[in-house]
Design a protein around this motif. Structure first.
Motif, PDB file in Angstrom:
ATOM      1  N   UNK A  60       0.810  -1.229   0.000  1.00  0.00           N
ATOM      2  CA  UNK A  60       0.000   0.000   0.000  1.00  0.00           C
ATOM      3  C   UNK A  60       0.838   1.270   0.000  1.00  0.00           C
ATOM      4  N   UNK A  61       1.943   1.256   0.772  1.00  0.00           N
ATOM      5  CA  UNK A  61       2.819   2.430   0.785  1.00  0.00           C
ATOM      6  C   UNK A  61       3.459   2.621  -0.591  1.00  0.00           C
ATOM      7  N   UNK A  62       3.894   1.518  -1.215  1.00  0.00           N
ATOM      8  CA  UNK A  62       4.486   1.611  -2.552  1.00  0.00           C
ATOM      9  C   UNK A  62       3.476   2.136  -3.573  1.00  0.00           C
ATOM     10  N   UNK A  63       2.194   1.807  -3.384  1.00  0.00           N
ATOM     11  CA  UNK A  63       1.175   2.286  -4.330  1.00  0.00           C
ATOM     12  C   UNK A  63       1.042   3.802  -4.274  1.00  0.00           C
ATOM     13  N   UNK A  64       1.137   4.372  -3.074  1.00  0.00           N
ATOM     14  CA  UNK A  64       1.089   5.835  -2.942  1.00  0.00           C
ATOM     15  C   UNK A  64       2.351   6.460  -3.539  1.00  0.00           C
ATOM     16  N   UNK A  65       3.504   5.815  -3.317  1.00  0.00           N
ATOM     17  CA  UNK A  65       4.752   6.317  -3.907  1.00  0.00           C
ATOM     18  C   UNK A  65       4.684   6.262  -5.432  1.00  0.00           C
ATOM     19  N   UNK A  66       4.026   5.235  -5.981  1.00  0.00           N
ATOM     20  CA  UNK A  66       3.872   5.131  -7.437  1.00  0.00           C
ATOM     21  C   UNK A  66       3.079   6.317  -7.979  1.00  0.00           C
ATOM     22  N   UNK A  67       2.034   6.716  -7.249  1.00  0.00           N
ATOM     23  CA  UNK A  67       1.242   7.890  -7.635  1.00  0.00           C
ATOM     24  C   UNK A  67       2.124   9.135  -7.617  1.00  0.00           C
ATOM     25  N   UNK A  68       2.956   9.256  -6.577  1.00  0.00           N
ATOM     26  CA  UNK A  68       3.818  10.432  -6.426  1.00  0.00           C
ATOM     27  C   UNK A  68       4.872  10.501  -7.522  1.00  0.00           C
ATOM     28  N   UNK A  69       5.562   9.393  -7.759  1.00  0.00           N
ATOM     29  CA  UNK A  69       6.674   9.376  -8.723  1.00  0.00           C
ATOM     30  C   UNK A  69       6.196   9.665 -10.145  1.00  0.00           C
ATOM     31  N   UNK A  70       5.048   9.112 -10.506  1.00  0.00           N
ATOM     32  CA  UNK A  70       4.527   9.290 -11.872  1.00  0.00           C
ATOM     33  C   UNK A  70       3.647  10.532 -12.005  1.00  0.00           C
ATOM     34  N   UNK A  71       3.421  11.233 -10.874  1.00  0.00           N
ATOM     35  CA  UNK A  71       2.536  12.417 -10.859  1.00  0.00           C
ATOM     36  C   UNK A  71       1.154  12.082 -11.427  1.00  0.00           C
ATOM     37  N   UNK A  72       0.661  10.923 -11.050  1.00  0.00           N
ATOM     38  CA  UNK A  72      -0.656  10.473 -11.519  1.00  0.00           C
ATOM     39  C   UNK A  72      -1.762  11.064 -10.649  1.00  0.00           C
ATOM     40  N   UNK A  73      -2.963  11.054 -11.187  1.00  0.00           N
ATOM     41  CA  UNK A  73      -4.125  11.546 -10.444  1.00  0.00           C
ATOM     42  C   UNK A  73      -5.025  10.410  -9.976  1.00  0.00           C
ATOM     43  N   UNK A  74      -4.578   9.168 -10.190  1.00  0.00           N
ATOM     44  CA  UNK A  74      -5.376   8.039  -9.741  1.00  0.00           C
ATOM     45  C   UNK A  74      -5.139   6.795 -10.575  1.00  0.00           C
ATOM     46  N   UNK A  75      -6.086   5.868 -10.474  1.00  0.00           N
ATOM     47  CA  UNK A  75      -5.978   4.566 -11.127  1.00  0.00           C
ATOM     48  C   UNK A  75      -5.820   4.708 -12.634  1.00  0.00           C
ATOM     49  N   UNK A  76      -6.596   5.576 -13.240  1.00  0.00           N
ATOM     50  CA  UNK A  76      -6.590   5.734 -14.701  1.00  0.00           C
ATOM     51  C   UNK A  76      -5.201   6.121 -15.202  1.00  0.00           C
ATOM     52  N   UNK A  77      -4.576   7.093 -14.540  1.00  0.00           N
ATOM     53  CA  UNK A  77      -3.258   7.562 -14.980  1.00  0.00           C
ATOM     54  C   UNK A  77      -2.181   6.504 -14.787  1.00  0.00           C
TER      55      UNK A  77
END
Length: 450
Positions: A60-77
Motif C-alpha cells: 500500500x505504501x508503494x502504491x502511494x509512492x507510485x502515484x507520487x513518482x509518476x505524478x498520476x491523479x489516480x488509477x486511470x493515470x
C-alpha cells in the motif's frame, strides 16, 4: 519542477500526512483478517505475519509512492501507458471492487458482525441486519452528498478513541494471554508455504488498490506543504508513510498473535475473523467495552464508507459524465446495501477470485511506476510485462473460485495443465516469473529502440 518549500518538513507536518495515510488504509476489514490469519497459521504465525505485512503494509505504501513518482491523479493515470481502453477497464474493476461490490458493503457487514450482532437474538439477526445496513447506507449517502469538514473533524476525534480502546485490549492480551501461540495447531494450508499464504491473505485488505485509487489525496497534501518536486514529494511521502504504516504493522502483528493465542479458548471462526474479534473483545473488555467498541466502530466505519462512496462517484462521473455525481453515489449505496445483506462470508468468497486477478496487475503497475524513471515510462515495457502476467493471473482467479465453479471438470483440467507448466502455481504465485521475463523483454526492446 522545483520545490516551493526547500526546508525539511516538521515532525508535526509528517504526522499530519501520516494520519491521512493511516485513515486511508485502516478500516473494518483490517481488524478481522489478521486475527483470522493468526487462527489459521497457529504456531506458524510469524512467517505468515511476515507475508501479510508485505502485501498489507509495504505494498500500500508503494502504491502511494507510485502515484507520487509518476505524478498520476489516480488509477486511470497509473494504467494509461497501456492505452486508454485498458486504463478504463482497470479503473472500473478497481473502483467496483473498492466500491459497491466488496469493500463498501464490507464496511457495514463487518461492523454489524463484530459490533451489533452479539447483542441481537438469533431469530432477529437477519431483520436487524437489514435495518442496520439500511440506516448505515442512508447516512453514507447523505454525508457524501455534500461532504463537509464536520466529517473530517469527526474522524479526527473518533479514530484516536477507537485506537485507544483497541490498545487497552492489546495491553490486557499481553498481560493475560489466552494461550501460547507457539504451541497452537496449524491448519492444513499453513503447514507449508505459510509466508506465501500470509501474503495472499493480505490481498483481502485491498489496501494496495486503495493506495492507487486515493493516494493522490496524500500526494496533494504533500504538494500543499511545498514539496512539489516528484523526487522530494516521494521522499516526504515515504517518511510520513513509515510513521503510519509502522502503526498499522504493529496492529497487524498483535492481531495475528492474538488470533493464534485465541485457539486455546475458541475455535477457528467461520466468518473470516468477525466472531473471533468479537470473542477477543468480550473476553478482555466485557459487555460494556464491547458496546463502546460497537458505537465507535459504527461511526468510524461510516467515515470510511463515505470516503469510498464519494471517490467511486467522483471517478465514475469524471469518466462517465452521462450520470451525475449524485446518481453514481445513489447507485453505489443501493448496490452496497444489497450486497452487504448477502453476508460477510459471501462477500469474501466472491471477492477472493477478483482480488487474485486484480492484485498481480496492481502489483505490476505499482512496481513499473516506481521504476518508470529508468525507462521513461515507455509503454512497451508495460505492455510486455502485462501480457506475460495475464494468463497466470487468470488461472489464479479460476483456482480461487467457489467450489461449484472451480471443481468443474473443464476448469480442473485447465488448472492441472497450468500447474504442470508454471512454477509456483500451487501457491498462486505463478505470475511472478512470467512478469519478470516480460519486464526484461520490454527493457531489452526499449534499449534497442533507444
Amino acid at each position: 519542477m522545483k520545490d516551493l518549500n526547500n526546508k525539511p518538513l516538521s515532525i508535526k507536518q509528517y504526522l499530519v500526512v501520516g494520519s491521512m495515510l493511516f485513515a486511508l488504509f485502516f478500516g473494518a476489514g483490517n481488524l478481522i483478517f489478521p486475527i483470522h490469519l493468526g487462527q489459521l497459521a497457529g504456531a506458524n504465525w510469524i512467517p505468515a505475519a511476515a507475508g501479510f505485512l508485505i502485501s498489507g503494509v509495504i505494498l500500500p505504501l508503494l502504491s502511494v509512492l507510485a502515484i507520487s513518482i509518476t505524478r498520476s491523479k489516480g488509477v486511470f493515470d497509473i494504467a494509461k501507458p497501456l492505452g486508454t481502453g485498458f486504463a478504463i477497464i482497470f479503473l472500473v474493476m478497481v473502483h467496483a471492487t473498492l466500491g459497491p461490490l466488496f469493500a463498501t458493503p464490507r464496511t457495514a457487514s463487518v461492523n454489524f458482525t463484530v459490533g451489533i450482532k452479539p447483542f441481537i437474538p438469533d431469530q432477529y439477526v437477519q431483520l436487524a441486519m437489514i435495518i442496520f445496513t439500511g440506516i448505515f447506507f442512508i447516512a453514507t449517502f447523505l454525508l457524501a452528498y455534500k461532504t463537509t469538514s464536520i466529517l473530517d473533524s469527526l474522524g479526527k476525534i473518533l479514530n484516536p478513541l477507537f485506537l485507544a480502546l483497541l490498545f487497552i485490549a492489546f495491553l490486557l492480551a499481553f498481560l493475560h494471554p489466552m494461550g501460547n501461540a507457539a504451541s497452537q495447531s496449524i491448519s492444513s494450508t499453513y503447514q507449508h508455504a505459510s509466508f506465501f499464504n500470509g501474503f495472499l491473505e493480505g490481498y483481502n485488505t485491498m489496501d494496495a488498490l486503495a493506495g492507487l485509487a486515493f493516494g493522490v489525496a496524500v500526494v496533494s497534501a504533500v504538494n500543499v506543504l511545498g514539496k512539489t518536486n516528484p523526487k522530494s514529494n516521494a521522499n516526504a511521502t515515504a517518511k510520513a508513510g513509515f510513521i503510519s504504516e509502522s502503526l498499522v504493522g504493529i496492529i497487524y502483528i498483535v492481531l495475528i498473535w492474538i488470533g493464534a493465542t485465541s485457539l486455546n479458548l475458541f475455535k477457528i471462526s467461520n466468518d473470516n475473523g468477525g466472531t473471533t474479534f468479537n470473542q477477543f473483545m468480550g473476553h478482555y473488555l466485557g459487555s460494556t467495552g464491547h458496546a463502546l467498541l460497537a458505537t465507535l466502530m459504527t461511526l468510524t466505519c461510516i467515515t470510511t464508507a463515505v470516503g469510498l462512496a464519494s471517490a467511486f462517484a467522483q471517478d465514475f462521473h469524471q469518466h462517465f459524465p452521462k450520470f451525475s455525481y449524485h446518481q453514481w453515489l445513489g447507485l453505489n449505496c443501493i448496490i452496497s446495501f444489497v450486497v452487504a445483506n448477502a453476508g460477510l462470508n459471501l462477500i469474501v468468497t466472491w471477492s477472493t477470485p477478483v482480488l487474485m486477478l486484480l492484485y498481480p496487475f496492481a502489483i505490476t503497475l505499482i512496481l513499473l511506476s516506481i521504476f518508470s524513471p529508468l525507462f521513461k515510462r515507455n509503454k512497451i515495457v508495460y505492455i510486455t510485462t502485462i501480457i506475460f502476467i495475464t494468463i497466470p493471473a487468470f488461472f489464479d482467479m479460476l483456482v480461487s473460485m467457489p467450489p461449484m465453479i472451480s471443481n468443474l471438470t473443464v476448469i480442473q483440467s485447465l488448472i492441472k495443465i497450468e500447474q504442470g507448466i508454471l512454477p509456483f502455481a500451487n501457491i498462486k504465485m505463478d505470475w511472478i516469473l512470467p512478469g519478470i521475463v516480460g519486464a526484461i523483454i520490454g527493457l531489452i526492446i526499449y534499449k534497442y529502440k533507444k
